[in-house]
Design an enzyme around this catalytic site. Sequence first.
Site, PDB file in Angstrom:
ATOM      1  N   GLU A 183      14.120   8.851  16.041  1.00 17.89           N
ATOM      2  CA  GLU A 183      15.051   7.841  16.590  1.00 17.89           C
ATOM      3  C   GLU A 183      15.458   6.813  15.548  1.00 17.89           C
ATOM      4  O   GLU A 183      15.217   5.605  15.705  1.00 17.89           O
ATOM      5  CB  GLU A 183      14.405   7.118  17.768  1.00 17.89           C
ATOM      6  CG  GLU A 183      14.356   7.922  19.028  1.00 17.89           C
ATOM      7  CD  GLU A 183      13.824   7.121  20.211  1.00 17.89           C
ATOM      8  OE1 GLU A 183      13.156   6.103  20.007  1.00 17.89           O
ATOM      9  OE2 GLU A 183      14.086   7.535  21.356  1.00 17.89           O
ATOM     10  N   GLU A 377      13.646  14.736  23.287  1.00 15.92           N
ATOM     11  CA  GLU A 377      12.827  13.845  24.141  1.00 15.92           C
ATOM     12  C   GLU A 377      13.548  13.591  25.442  1.00 15.92           C
ATOM     13  O   GLU A 377      14.710  13.177  25.439  1.00 15.92           O
ATOM     14  CB  GLU A 377      12.643  12.476  23.485  1.00 15.92           C
ATOM     15  CG  GLU A 377      11.455  12.329  22.617  1.00 15.92           C
ATOM     16  CD  GLU A 377      11.247  10.887  22.180  1.00 15.92           C
ATOM     17  OE1 GLU A 377      11.428   9.967  23.004  1.00 15.92           O
ATOM     18  OE2 GLU A 377      10.915  10.707  21.004  1.00 15.92           O
TER      19      GLU A 377
HETATM   20  C1  BG6 Z   1      11.284   6.986  22.585  1.00 14.95           C
HETATM   21  C2  BG6 Z   1      10.176   7.148  21.589  1.00 14.95           C
HETATM   22  O1  BG6 Z   1      11.925   5.819  22.245  1.00 14.95           O
HETATM   23  O2  BG6 Z   1      10.974   6.797  23.928  1.00 14.95           O
HETATM   24  C3  BG6 Z   1       8.831   7.485  22.169  1.00 14.95           C
HETATM   25  O3  BG6 Z   1      10.524   8.053  20.567  1.00 14.95           O
HETATM   26  C4  BG6 Z   1       8.631   6.751  23.472  1.00 14.95           C
HETATM   27  O4  BG6 Z   1       7.844   7.210  21.221  1.00 14.95           O
HETATM   28  C5  BG6 Z   1       9.715   7.182  24.452  1.00 14.95           C
HETATM   29  O5  BG6 Z   1       7.354   6.947  24.032  1.00 14.95           O
HETATM   30  C6  BG6 Z   1       9.587   6.583  25.834  1.00 14.95           C
HETATM   31  O6  BG6 Z   1       9.456   5.211  25.754  1.00 14.95           O
HETATM   32  P1  BG6 Z   1       8.254   4.438  26.456  1.00 14.95           P
HETATM   33  O7  BG6 Z   1       8.466   3.016  26.097  1.00 14.95           O
HETATM   34  O8  BG6 Z   1       8.425   4.691  27.898  1.00 14.95           O
HETATM   35  O9  BG6 Z   1       7.012   5.019  25.902  1.00 14.95           O
END
Ligand code: BG6
Length: 476
Positions: A183, A377
């Site tokens: 990211e 993701e």
């Molecule tokens: C992304 C990241 O921004 O979102 C992850 O690459 C992160 O590391 C994921 O865990 C979800 O965000 P959060 O704050 O719910 O863990």
Amino acid sequence: MKNFLWGGATSSAQYEGGFDGRKGMDTQDCRPYLPRTNNATTATRLLTRQVIDEAKNIQSTYYYPFRKGTDGFGHVEEDLELIKELGLDIYRFSISWARLFPKGDELVPDPVGVAYYDRIFNFLTQHHIKIFLSVTHYAVPLYLVETYGGWKSKRMIDFYMRYITFIFKRWGHAVDYWLPFNEINTGFFSPFNGTGLIREDAQTPYRYQDVFQSLHNQFVANARAIKQAREMGIRGQFGAMIACFCYYPMSAKPQENLKMVQEEQINQWFCADVLMNGKYPYYMTPFFKKHDVALEFSDEERELLQNYSCDFMSFSYYSSSVISIDEAPKTAGNLVVTTKNPYLVASEWGWQIDPVGLRTTLNKAYDRYQKPVLICENGLGAKDELTADGKVHDEYRIDYFKSHFDEIMKAKHEDNVDVFGYIAWGIIDIVSAGSCEMDKRYGVVYVDADNYGNGTYKRYKKDSFAWYKQFIQSQK
Ligand code: BG6
């Protein structure tokens, strides 16, 4: 379905733990858990001198969740077996820079760290599970931050090259997809992540000059890594990755639409435009002028960026965002605050659930770069309940998967987007990156741990485990 990869992911800082004195301290190890009152979600994202000093002080009264993760370090064999049982085609994980090189600038890696990752690479290759490797996922060795000032220093490029060259030599044969920076665009709106910039204090904002020089140095490192891999004959494709938000204008007001386009350019596309197209986009020239940013940028670097751009495009997507020019109720998103969308429901953390936004984002990403796209993701962060008989009935997560998978298939088959895979985030429960808590879980495997690190850390399959397993099998 053939030619489509179904996967799952973790990141080292959120998963591993193993903070045993051998691993060096990194920026994520400095972030304490703060109960979610008084906007603590953003309070956990301050990387100030004071925060770092407190974290280094062994008397500190705070709990630092990333030091324990979900004890992947102690459970890795069991977790890999679960990944195999699930039938994942691809597993995304990251290497902890500070586990291999505790200070970040050593010449020789720590053998214990190397042995840990050997086990993972060996298992995955033996079982023909493809590997998507995040070379860095936010955490920067603290020594590099304190000694060199993080990524705003060009010295970081050489340390990064030493780190990735070791990875190429040792595990280059095993990796299918390379991601030099997770990211990367969050380095702009969340500079504590990835760029390793320290804030003077909570009141003093980051300097744009430092933020954009850091990003530039990462672009150069990205290109140098690709060049090095090509020269070493390393197999595997290189990806760019950004956090995507699928922006909507609140209304049809022309000014609102223009604002949306401009925010989307800077917040979302800028870094990918550089990494995919090999050059800075036109819209950054006026932006840099307006904000007094003058980059240290040589002709040699310009050539590197041009010659070594990425092979595929990837992104994270959890929820969509709304841009408004008028005052309007706000809600949270992935490291951002956005305007509420009256047509969507949100997760318990305020992230607006929008499967159609995923289809839109796939179309936009493919349209923009005309290169294969990977969703690396996605998932639902929710509170889960472990029942007395060791079950987690997470039908809400299954619903989230179903609705998003439907839209991916529409993008692929109806819109003709070249999307080649989907990677579910936090496949085994991990610590939340945004808010440093365990309450917010994404996994299909439950880990018995709470926000303060209490618990057995035992693994339990959630209902979504059986569902995802069966789903993957049905696609073969
Ligand atoms: C992304 C990241 O921004 O979102 C992850 O690459 C992160 O590391 C994921 O865990 C979800 O965000 P959060 O704050 O719910 O863990």
